[in-house]
Design a protein around this motif. Structure first.
Motif, short mmCIF file in Angstrom:
data_model
loop_
_atom_site.label_atom_id
_atom_site.label_comp_id
_atom_site.label_asym_id
_atom_site.label_seq_id
_atom_site.Cartn_x
_atom_site.Cartn_y
_atom_site.Cartn_z
N GLN A 76 39.91 51.88 26.43
CA GLN A 76 40.73 52.33 25.58
C GLN A 76 40.04 53.82 25.22
O GLN A 76 40.71 55.00 25.28
CB GLN A 76 40.78 51.81 24.12
N ASN A 77 38.69 54.00 25.33
CA ASN A 77 38.01 55.30 24.86
C ASN A 77 38.02 56.00 26.17
O ASN A 77 38.10 57.48 25.87
CB ASN A 77 36.51 54.94 24.71
N THR A 78 38.40 55.92 27.25
CA THR A 78 38.38 56.75 28.44
C THR A 78 39.65 56.72 29.04
O THR A 78 39.98 57.45 30.35
CB THR A 78 37.70 56.07 29.68
N ALA A 79 40.75 56.22 28.23
CA ALA A 79 42.32 56.28 28.79
C ALA A 79 42.76 57.69 29.25
O ALA A 79 43.58 58.09 30.11
CB ALA A 79 43.01 55.73 27.87
N GLY A 80 42.30 58.89 28.40
CA GLY A 80 42.69 60.15 28.63
C GLY A 80 41.75 60.99 29.49
O GLY A 80 41.92 62.01 29.83
N CYS A 81 40.88 60.51 30.26
CA CYS A 81 40.07 61.08 31.32
C CYS A 81 40.97 61.48 32.52
O CYS A 81 41.68 60.72 33.02
CB CYS A 81 38.80 60.21 31.77
N ALA A 82 40.60 62.52 33.09
CA ALA A 82 41.27 63.39 34.18
C ALA A 82 40.90 62.32 35.45
O ALA A 82 41.57 62.08 36.12
CB ALA A 82 41.16 64.60 34.48
N LYS A 83 39.50 61.94 35.34
CA LYS A 83 39.16 60.93 36.38
C LYS A 83 38.72 59.67 35.59
O LYS A 83 37.36 59.38 35.46
CB LYS A 83 37.86 61.82 37.31
N PRO A 84 39.60 58.72 35.77
CA PRO A 84 39.39 57.55 34.89
C PRO A 84 38.14 56.69 35.53
O PRO A 84 38.20 56.74 36.76
CB PRO A 84 40.47 56.87 34.84
N PRO A 85 37.11 56.48 34.79
CA PRO A 85 36.18 55.44 35.27
C PRO A 85 36.54 54.22 35.85
O PRO A 85 37.75 53.90 35.38
CB PRO A 85 34.92 55.37 34.25
N LEU A 86 36.01 53.45 36.78
CA LEU A 86 36.18 52.05 37.18
C LEU A 86 35.34 51.46 36.58
O LEU A 86 34.10 51.75 36.48
CB LEU A 86 35.96 52.19 38.75
N PHE A 87 35.73 50.41 35.76
CA PHE A 87 35.21 49.44 34.99
C PHE A 87 34.98 47.93 35.71
O PHE A 87 36.02 47.44 35.97
CB PHE A 87 35.66 49.16 33.50
N VAL A 88 33.68 47.36 35.60
CA VAL A 88 33.69 45.93 36.27
C VAL A 88 33.04 45.11 35.21
O VAL A 88 31.98 45.75 34.51
CB VAL A 88 32.90 45.91 37.62
N ASN A 89 33.51 44.08 35.01
CA ASN A 89 32.84 42.74 34.32
C ASN A 89 31.83 42.11 35.14
O ASN A 89 32.27 41.04 35.62
CB ASN A 89 34.03 42.21 33.51
N GLN A 90 30.77 42.65 34.96
CA GLN A 90 29.46 41.94 35.66
C GLN A 90 28.23 42.02 34.93
O GLN A 90 27.90 43.09 34.27
CB GLN A 90 29.13 42.97 37.04
N ARG A 91 27.44 40.91 34.88
CA ARG A 91 26.16 41.09 34.47
C ARG A 91 25.09 41.93 35.32
O ARG A 91 25.29 41.88 36.57
CB ARG A 91 25.51 39.39 34.32
N MET A 92 24.09 42.20 34.81
CA MET A 92 23.28 43.12 35.70
C MET A 92 22.63 42.44 36.78
O MET A 92 22.65 43.06 37.92
CB MET A 92 21.93 43.65 34.72
N GLU A 93 22.24 41.24 36.84
CA GLU A 93 21.60 40.57 37.65
C GLU A 93 22.70 39.93 38.60
O GLU A 93 22.26 39.37 39.80
CB GLU A 93 20.96 39.22 37.30
N GLU A 94 23.86 39.92 38.39
CA GLU A 94 25.21 39.66 39.27
C GLU A 94 25.74 40.86 39.78
O GLU A 94 26.95 40.87 40.36
CB GLU A 94 26.03 38.83 38.72
N LEU A 95 25.14 42.29 39.71
CA LEU A 95 25.78 43.24 40.15
C LEU A 95 26.40 43.19 41.61
O LEU A 95 25.68 42.81 42.71
CB LEU A 95 24.87 44.63 40.18
N ASP A 96 27.53 43.67 41.90
CA ASP A 96 28.21 43.52 43.26
C ASP A 96 29.39 44.64 43.33
O ASP A 96 30.39 44.54 43.00
CB ASP A 96 28.99 42.16 43.36
N LEU A 97 28.83 45.91 43.80
CA LEU A 97 29.80 47.09 43.93
C LEU A 97 30.26 46.79 45.61
O LEU A 97 29.92 46.44 46.30
CB LEU A 97 28.96 47.94 43.94
N TYR A 98 31.17 47.92 45.62
CA TYR A 98 31.98 47.88 47.14
C TYR A 98 30.93 48.87 48.08
O TYR A 98 31.41 48.59 49.29
CB TYR A 98 33.57 48.37 46.97
N GLY A 99 30.26 49.56 47.34
CA GLY A 99 29.41 50.66 48.36
C GLY A 99 28.27 50.94 47.44
O GLY A 99 27.80 50.39 46.31
N THR A 100 27.39 51.92 47.74
CA THR A 100 26.63 52.62 47.19
C THR A 100 26.71 53.66 46.12
O THR A 100 28.11 54.42 46.32
CB THR A 100 25.34 53.13 48.25
#
Length: 247
Positions: A77-101
């Motif tokens: 909700q807080n970032t809905a108006g961003c020109a470049k909306p962030p990508l949000f992922v529901n992950q615990r720190m120790e289970e971090l799993d991104l598509y790249g670096t």
């Protein structure tokens, strides 16, 4: 980690004094100090996305990761108006799993202390190391220090806003600080009450440095403030930076 099921709806109302713009200024000064111009930045344990939004507005491509679906719902909700909306992922720190670096990983507002299992924090550091850009990747985080926990042990605090107030107590025992939150909200002539318990682990600077080294990080630095002052040992908050260098 904590769910923030009750606190998420009130979090931004009770943290208006955090000064996210000053945090963003600090990070940009740090980037310059480290001689880098990052493009893709991970906000680990991003919460409601206040810092994520600010950095997105300053031109960075942002990813926000958090363990709490409720906090992420607020972040969307807080970032809905961003020109470049962030990508949000529901992950615990120790289970971090991104598509790249990513170029930089930021982990702010003593989120590291919220990982109360040292083994899980070690895995989190290893996951951050894995997803940082080789040779240049920068990891930045802050902690509540042992001195901070000694000062707040047994104390109570109150935050208020229109029609709502929060009372919390801190108690430190066996290396853990437990926070009991009681949130009261006025609804007509009545008040509702919600309760939530959070915990933070007391970590020492040498222990965290050893964990970073074990994860593969180099050039580990600590600062006693956002002015890059040296650590004196009395600070409530200390800032860490670490680099992922090529072997």
């Amino acid at each position: 980690m904590n769910s923030y099921q009750a606190l998420s709806a009130y979090y931004d109302r009770f943290t208006g004094d955090v000064g996210y713009a000053a945090w963003a200024d600090f990070f940009e000064a740090l980037f310059r100090r480290e001689g880098m111009q990052p493009k893709l930045v991970l906000d680990l344990a991003c919460g409601t996305g206040s810092l994520t939004k600010l950095l997105a507005e300053r031109g960075y491509e942002m990813i926000g990761a958090d363990a709490s679906p409720d906090m992420l719902a607020q972040a969307l909700q807080n970032t809905a108006g961003c020109a470049k909306p962030p990508l949000f992922v529901n992950q615990r720190m120790e289970e971090l799993d991104l598509y790249g670096t990513v170029d930089v990983c930021l982990c702010c507002l003593d989120s590291v202390n919220y990982v109360t299992d040292p083994a899980a924090l070690q895995r989190a550091f290893e996951r951050v190391f894995l997803f940082l850009e080789p040779g240049t990747g920068l990891f930045v985080f802050d902690i509540n220090t042992p001195e901070h926990f000694a000062r707040i042990d047994g104390n109570s605090y109150v935050r208020e806003d229109d029609g709502v107030f929060c009372v919390w107590q801190a108690a430190v025992e066996d290396g853990l600080c437990a926070y009991q939150f009681d949130i009261f909200e006025q609804q007509g002539e009545n008040w509702t009450r919600a309760q939530e318990m959070h915990e933070e682990r007391v970590y020492t600077l040498p222990a965290l440095t050893a964990m970073l080294q074990k994860a593969g990080f180099a050039e580990i630095k600590t600062y006693g403030g956002q002015d890059f002052s040296p650590v004196q040992g009395r600070e409530s908050r200390v800032y860490f930076t670490a680099r992922k260098r090529d072997v």
